[in-house]
Structures are given as structure tokens and as C-alpha cells.
Design an enzyme around this catalytic site. Sequence first.
Site, short mmCIF file in Angstrom:
data_model
loop_
_atom_site.label_atom_id
_atom_site.label_comp_id
_atom_site.label_asym_id
_atom_site.label_seq_id
_atom_site.Cartn_x
_atom_site.Cartn_y
_atom_site.Cartn_z
N SER A 188 0.84 -1.20 0.00
CA SER A 188 0.00 0.00 0.00
C SER A 188 0.88 1.25 0.00
O SER A 188 1.65 1.46 -0.93
CB SER A 188 -0.94 -0.04 1.21
OG SER A 188 -1.91 0.98 1.14
N HIS A 246 -7.42 -5.20 -1.02
CA HIS A 246 -6.36 -4.44 -0.37
C HIS A 246 -6.21 -4.90 1.08
O HIS A 246 -6.60 -4.21 2.02
CB HIS A 246 -6.74 -2.95 -0.41
CG HIS A 246 -5.59 -2.00 -0.31
ND1 HIS A 246 -4.76 -1.70 -1.37
CD2 HIS A 246 -5.13 -1.27 0.74
CE1 HIS A 246 -3.87 -0.82 -1.00
NE2 HIS A 246 -4.05 -0.54 0.29
N GLU A 305 -8.41 -1.19 -3.50
CA GLU A 305 -7.69 -1.97 -4.52
C GLU A 305 -8.09 -1.57 -5.93
O GLU A 305 -7.28 -1.63 -6.86
CB GLU A 305 -7.89 -3.46 -4.31
CG GLU A 305 -6.82 -4.32 -4.94
CD GLU A 305 -5.45 -4.13 -4.31
OE1 GLU A 305 -4.47 -4.70 -4.83
OE2 GLU A 305 -5.33 -3.40 -3.29
#
Length: 330
Positions: free
Chosen positions: A170, A307, A277
Site C-alpha cells: 500500500s 487491499h 484496490e
Amino acid sequence: MGATRSESKLQGRGWLKSFGIIIATAVLVWWIGTAAANSAPMQAPVLRAPAGGSTELSVPSSMGHIKVQVQWAARGGSAALYFLDGLRAPADHSQWTTDTDALRQFAGDNVTLVFPVGGHSSFYTDWYRPSSTNGQVSTYKWETFLTKELPTFLAGYGVSRTNNAIVGASMGGNAALTLAAHHRDQFKFAGSFSGFVHPTFPMWNEAMRAAMWDEGRFNVDDMWGPAGAPAWSRNDATVQAELLRGLPMYIWTGNGLPGPLDLPQGVGNTLNAMGLEAMTTVANQMLRDRLATFDIPARIDFVQGTHTWPYWQQALATARPAILDALRAG
């Protein structure tokens, strides 16, 4: 008036004693000089990393002392793999050590795992100034820490300054690529998992502003200045793609669609992970296209997933052989 016989005798003994001291001193000086000339020159001890095991280090920096969790190379090798957390980086541990099996994956490998702790909403970069909206005291200087202060400290344990790899998830994904791009003498491999790899894309600065405000009331303008300032381009992996030429890379992102790994996360977390995501998918597609334009090879995987940490654990396992190969640390 002349000296008496007794006084002359005492004076003679004093002279002989002084002469003896002079002779002894001369012999001692000669012996020391000869020994020094014939001995091997003094050399600093050769440092070697501890073989196996783990520890927590307190590393001095301009930000104060930073906790760093370390798992030493299994056989005392000098290579190192740095791990960067996401936006919510905790203050007391690296999520890589609790939310993935990274420690187990590399337990038998000859590479030291380095987990810097902290960096909440920092993007692991050098900020212009402390955040003006949350009372932050010191200025984030994470690039300086990761590329100067921490390597220098680890060198005292026999860890190489120049044979390192870096991966991040991330927030840490873009940082892993940009740090490697600007410090090619240090990093031999970079991995980005669901990274926000194109922050200069129109309006992404506002998305980052909202995310950083939500995560600690941080002000993005205090990080890189207003949108369009030079620091934005410098910290954009897609803009800096040319600097990645020749660097082994693994870039992973999901497509935002949930899979079996999302089931334990709960519906609320999964919905949030899907939205995040979807954004990273777009950014990574742009990075893929830019690398292709420059004819820069990289392994880039777009797979089903969101994510969240279970997917990044899988991505790390996929990257592991390439990391070990780049560091010659198998």
C-alpha cells in the site's frame, strides 16, 4: 673543600645507578621498537551479522529513536531485506511480523529481515515540515532514516549497506520503488504490493489528503507541498520509472474483487479493501504501461484480490525466489 671518602663513594654509587637506569631504558626502547617493527599491523575486526534469531533495536535518527525489529540471516550473511508498512503503520510493531508469515518464509534463508516500526501516514519520505494539523513535533525524515541512518547503524552488526532489497504494501509499495529508484547503490530489488504508485495523477493528491487526514489528521501539504511541487514527482514511482531500469522488481496488485482470503476479514473491511484496490489497479496499470514504453522489464501480476494483508503475504511468497537471487542470499 674536597669531598670525604664516604661522600665520594656515595656519589659514585649514584652515578652508577643513574647509568644503569639509562642503559635499561635504552634496551627497553630498542626492544619495543623491534617488536613493533616485526609485528603485523593492527586491523579492525571483521564484522559478521549474528546467525539466526531475532531482536529489537533502538536506532537513533533525526526523528528520535526508532524501533526496528530484526530477524538475522540464518547463516550470518550480510544481505538485508527491508519491509515497509501501509498507511496505518502501528507505533509498536511492524504489521509484516503480525499479519503475515514473513518471518517463517525467510527463516532458513541467509538474509536479515529489517522491519522499521512506525511511519504512520508518512509515505516513508522526507517531509518539508511537521504536520501542521495534528501537533506533530518532529519532521518525518524517513528516506534519510532508511537510506542513511539505519544502514549505518546496521553496518555495526555486519549488515551490508549496499546489498539490500526493499518491499512494501500500500503506502509502502510506492515508497519501496521510489527509494530503490533514487538509491540504486543500496537496493538490488524492489517489490510493491497494492502500491499507490502514481500520486501525481490528477486528483490523487486529494484522495491522499482525505486518507492521511483520516489516519492521524496529517496534512499532505506539509509532506510534499502543494500538488505540482517537485517533491510530488520525485516520490512518484510512475514518473521515476526510467530510474528503475535494470532493477529486478515484482509489482503485484489485485483487481478489487474479493476471494477466499477476504472471508475472515468481515464484510465492512472487505468493502473498504475492494474500493482501495480498485484505485491501486488503475495506478499500477499506468505504471505497467510506462515501464513498457521505456522497455523496462518487470514482473507485474494483476490477480483477483483486495487491499489486505493475506494477499500481500502471498505476493511476498511469490517474490521470495527473485529476492534471494538478487541478493545472492539463498
